[in-house]
Write a protein that holds these residues in place. Structure first.
Motif, mmCIF file in Angstrom:
data_model
loop_
_atom_site.group_PDB
_atom_site.id
_atom_site.type_symbol
_atom_site.label_atom_id
_atom_site.label_comp_id
_atom_site.label_asym_id
_atom_site.label_seq_id
_atom_site.Cartn_x
_atom_site.Cartn_y
_atom_site.Cartn_z
ATOM 1 N N ASP A 1 0.776 -1.247 0.000
ATOM 2 C CA ASP A 1 0.000 0.000 0.000
ATOM 3 C C ASP A 1 0.811 1.303 0.000
ATOM 4 O O ASP A 1 1.811 1.404 0.712
ATOM 5 C CB ASP A 1 -0.855 0.089 1.276
ATOM 6 C CG ASP A 1 -1.517 -1.203 1.637
ATOM 7 O OD1 ASP A 1 -1.473 -2.154 0.855
ATOM 8 O OD2 ASP A 1 -2.101 -1.256 2.737
ATOM 9 N N GLN B 1 4.227 0.683 2.144
ATOM 10 C CA GLN B 1 4.476 -0.561 2.851
ATOM 11 C C GLN B 1 5.651 -1.262 2.171
ATOM 12 O O GLN B 1 5.631 -1.485 0.946
ATOM 13 C CB GLN B 1 3.224 -1.454 2.797
ATOM 14 C CG GLN B 1 2.106 -0.984 3.685
ATOM 15 C CD GLN B 1 2.430 -1.199 5.151
ATOM 16 O OE1 GLN B 1 2.302 -2.294 5.669
ATOM 17 N NE2 GLN B 1 2.874 -0.153 5.826
ATOM 18 N N ARG C 1 -7.357 -1.218 11.862
ATOM 19 C CA ARG C 1 -6.152 -0.673 11.217
ATOM 20 C C ARG C 1 -6.389 0.433 10.190
ATOM 21 O O ARG C 1 -7.491 0.819 9.894
ATOM 22 C CB ARG C 1 -5.358 -1.807 10.569
ATOM 23 C CG ARG C 1 -6.106 -2.653 9.556
ATOM 24 C CD ARG C 1 -5.152 -3.764 9.070
ATOM 25 N NE ARG C 1 -5.784 -4.686 8.157
ATOM 26 C CZ ARG C 1 -6.422 -5.794 8.535
ATOM 27 N NH1 ARG C 1 -6.534 -6.109 9.801
ATOM 28 N NH2 ARG C 1 -6.960 -6.582 7.625
ATOM 29 N N ASP C 2 -5.258 0.872 9.646
ATOM 30 C CA ASP C 2 -5.128 1.756 8.486
ATOM 31 C C ASP C 2 -5.708 3.155 8.706
ATOM 32 O O ASP C 2 -6.584 3.614 7.944
ATOM 33 C CB ASP C 2 -5.748 1.079 7.246
ATOM 34 C CG ASP C 2 -5.157 -0.303 6.992
ATOM 35 O OD1 ASP C 2 -4.034 -0.551 7.460
ATOM 36 O OD2 ASP C 2 -5.821 -1.131 6.351
ATOM 37 N N GLU D 1 -10.289 -2.793 4.457
ATOM 38 C CA GLU D 1 -8.969 -2.239 4.733
ATOM 39 C C GLU D 1 -8.875 -0.821 4.153
ATOM 40 O O GLU D 1 -9.693 -0.402 3.337
ATOM 41 C CB GLU D 1 -7.881 -3.128 4.109
ATOM 42 C CG GLU D 1 -7.910 -4.553 4.652
ATOM 43 C CD GLU D 1 -6.734 -5.414 4.223
ATOM 44 O OE1 GLU D 1 -6.130 -6.062 5.085
ATOM 45 O OE2 GLU D 1 -6.437 -5.453 3.019
HETATM 46 C C1 FRU Z 1 -3.729 -3.702 2.858
HETATM 47 C C2 FRU Z 1 -3.068 -4.147 4.144
HETATM 48 C C3 FRU Z 1 -3.432 -3.207 5.272
HETATM 49 C C4 FRU Z 1 -2.280 -3.368 6.219
HETATM 50 C C5 FRU Z 1 -1.117 -3.563 5.283
HETATM 51 C C6 FRU Z 1 -0.064 -4.500 5.795
HETATM 52 O O1 FRU Z 1 -3.109 -4.157 1.711
HETATM 53 O O2 FRU Z 1 -3.419 -5.478 4.432
HETATM 54 O O3 FRU Z 1 -4.685 -3.464 5.854
HETATM 55 O O4 FRU Z 1 -2.113 -2.259 7.042
HETATM 56 O O5 FRU Z 1 -1.649 -4.069 4.071
HETATM 57 O O6 FRU Z 1 1.046 -4.540 4.940
#
Ligand code: FRU
Length: 520
Positions: free
Chosen positions: A39, A55, A170-171, A223
């Motif tokens: 991401d 990421q 999250r996120d 997500e």
């Molecule tokens: C989305 C995700 C997010 C998480 C991240 C982990 O692609 O699964 O929810 O924060 O990737 O790498």
């Protein structure tokens, strides 16, 4: 007998292998120098530079040790790679991975997170994913700050800033909410299919506001939410700003089961609650919600914060990949890429307020030469016509199709011996077919046909197609429908061919622009 030394051959062989897999590396889409990415994170504009965090596994070409990689750009297209900005860290026997999140600028360091004297404090809010050996302990929202413009970050001593005792929370998507002079955070309770909103005046203490969901596509975990105020085309002046709606993007939602994708909801956000607007487009089919991108490879997109006045529309970037096969991509030494930055708006149509996505205007500066090859106009009846060969597969192709009486009409790209990627219009649908697009066998879920409903406007379907080695982004009817897919064509597969079957179709304004290498 003296044994021949095999080393030079081994080196040559390895070089050839690397060269061929390197060849899938996009030239004008962002990729990391090496290793895995997923991401986009912390998209923010500050002091003349756009920041892209992402990421990243700094150690291997597969998911793991999630940290925030970092790159900067002055035009969102030509990126300078910087060292990892926020690395995974360990305390005692617990490891905190830096999962997805966002970044904002605290102008004047007014909230005092950065050391005194810091001009502007760069604040990252991310999900701490905590593990102990093989045990998954927690997901909560953390804060880190940077006094050197996002190059290096310090973890906030009082982390976490939001913790609800969950492992699937999250996120954080944080943005400045102008009307109430506060920050708002959208997060997801992933397996409950709910977005949760919070507010804060100082970025340190957060108060729960409301939930949205479950609704829409709840067949996948939710997500990467993004809550964005989006102007309505031809109705908005930036200054009045009243002709806009809030759009909630949720990563989870694809018309085909088993594939992640993105859905959107058009609504109103009053600083506390997000509610669907009456003009939220009606789903096209019962099982299909409002799809952001009809291809397989657009996910986890979020918006840029603090855009300059020169960019009046929100801009989003997504990860051009799909978790179904992301770990198996045949690319070395990197895995994963980002979409072109997309400028977004809403358009009033019979369906309601529909999301429109277009590549940012600056993309045209990547066109090589003044007019490329074209424009070219041709009518085809029951036949195919080879138009060009672009062995590099790095170009933009524009064309308007008048489907006429043809049962099917379209263009074959990345065409070589026994391989092609087909973009065809038939029965009110635009299909992108990658079943024979080259190397498709690396994962059983990869070969696929995407299908987006597209209505000709005044008898014409307008297409802008970006081909960049292993990425194809198709913008139909000025961005009302988008299809993004990866392909892995063979070396000599660069043919472009127009076709009409079962009748006559006309192709207008066919133009190919080879694109510059933006990664140099
Ligand atoms: C989305 C995700 C997010 C998480 C991240 C982990 O692609 O699964 O929810 O924060 O990737 O790498």
């Amino acid at each position: 007998m003296k044994r021949p030394c095999l080393l030079p051959f081994a080196v040559l062989y390895l070089a050839a292998l690397t060269a061929s897999s390197q060849d899938y590396r996009p030239r004008y889409h962002f990729t990391p120098p090496q290793n895995w990415i997923n991401d986009p994170n912390g998209l923010v504009y500050h002091d003349g530079q756009y920041h892209l965090f992402y990421q990243h596994n700094p150690f291997a070409n597969q998911w793991g040790h999630m940290s925030w990689g970092h790159a900067v750009s002055t035009d969102l297209l030509r990126w300078e790679h910087l060292p990892v900005a926020i690395p995974e860290f360990t305390e005692g026997d617990k490891t905190t991975a830096i999962f997805s999140g966002s970044a904002v600028i605290d102008a004047g360091n007014r909230r005092g997170l950065c050391p005194p004297g810091t001009k502007n404090c760069f604040v990252a809010v991310y999900t701490g994913n905590v593990t102990q050996g093989d045990r998954h302990l927690a997901q909560y929202q953390n804060l880190a700050f940077s006094a050197d413009g996002g190059r290096t970050f310090t973890q906030y001593a009082k982390n976490p800033i939001v913790d609800i005792g969950s492992k699937e929370f999250r996120d954080p998507n944080v943005f400045w909410y102008e009307p109430e002079q506060k920050w708002v955070m959208a997060t997801v309770k992933a397996i409950e299919h709910r977005a949760a909103f919070y507010e804060s005046a100082d970025l340190k203490t957060w108060r729960f506001l409301s939930h949205f969901g479950p609704t829409g596509d709840t067949t996948k975990v939710w997500e990467c939410p993004a809550l964005v105020r989006v102007p309505i085309q031809n109705e908005s002046g930036r200054s009045s700003g009243n002709q806009s709606r809030w759009v909630l993007f949720i990563s989870a939602g694809h018309p085909q089961p088993g594939y992640v994708g993105m859905q959107y909801f058009v609504g109103d956000f009053d600083g506390t609650t997000f509610r669907l607007a009456p003009e939220n487009p009606k789903p096209i089919a019962p099982a299909v919600t409002n799809v952001v991108d009809w291809g397989k490879d657009y996910y986890a997109a979020i918006q840029f914060n603090h855009l300059p006045a020169s960019q009046p529309n929100p801009i989003m970037v997504g990860w051009t990949n799909n978790w179904a096969y992301a770990g198996s991509l045949p690319t070395t030494p990197f895995k994963g890429a980002m979409s072109l930055p997309r400028q977004i708006s809403l358009k009033r149509t019979a369906e309601g307020l529909v999301l429109v996505q277009q590549p940012i205007a600056g993309v045209e500066s990547l066109r090589e030469g003044s007019g490329g090859n074209g424009p070219f106009r041709i009518t085809l009846s029951n036949k195919s016509q080879s138009f060009e060969n672009q062995p590099d597969n790095t170009y933009e192709l524009t064309l308007d199709i008048v489907p006429g009486t043809a049962k099917e009409a379209g263009v074959r790209i990345a065409k070589g011996k026994n391989q092609e990627t087909v973009l065809r219009y038939a029965d009110g649908k635009l299909q992108l077919d990658r079943r024979r697009s080259g190397n498709v066998g690396f994962h059983k879920t990869f070969p696929s046909v995407e299908e987006a409903p597209v209505t000709p406007q005044n008898g014409v379907i307008r297409l802008r197609i970006f081909v960049d080695k292993s990425i194809v982004e198709v913008f139909a009817n000025d961005g009302e429908r988008v299809i993004t897919n990866q392909i892995f064509p063979g070396e000599a597969a660069g043919g472009i061919e127009l076709f009409a079957e079962g009748g006559t179709a006309e192709f207008r304004n066919v133009t190919v622009w080879p694109m510059k290498n933006a990664m140099k």
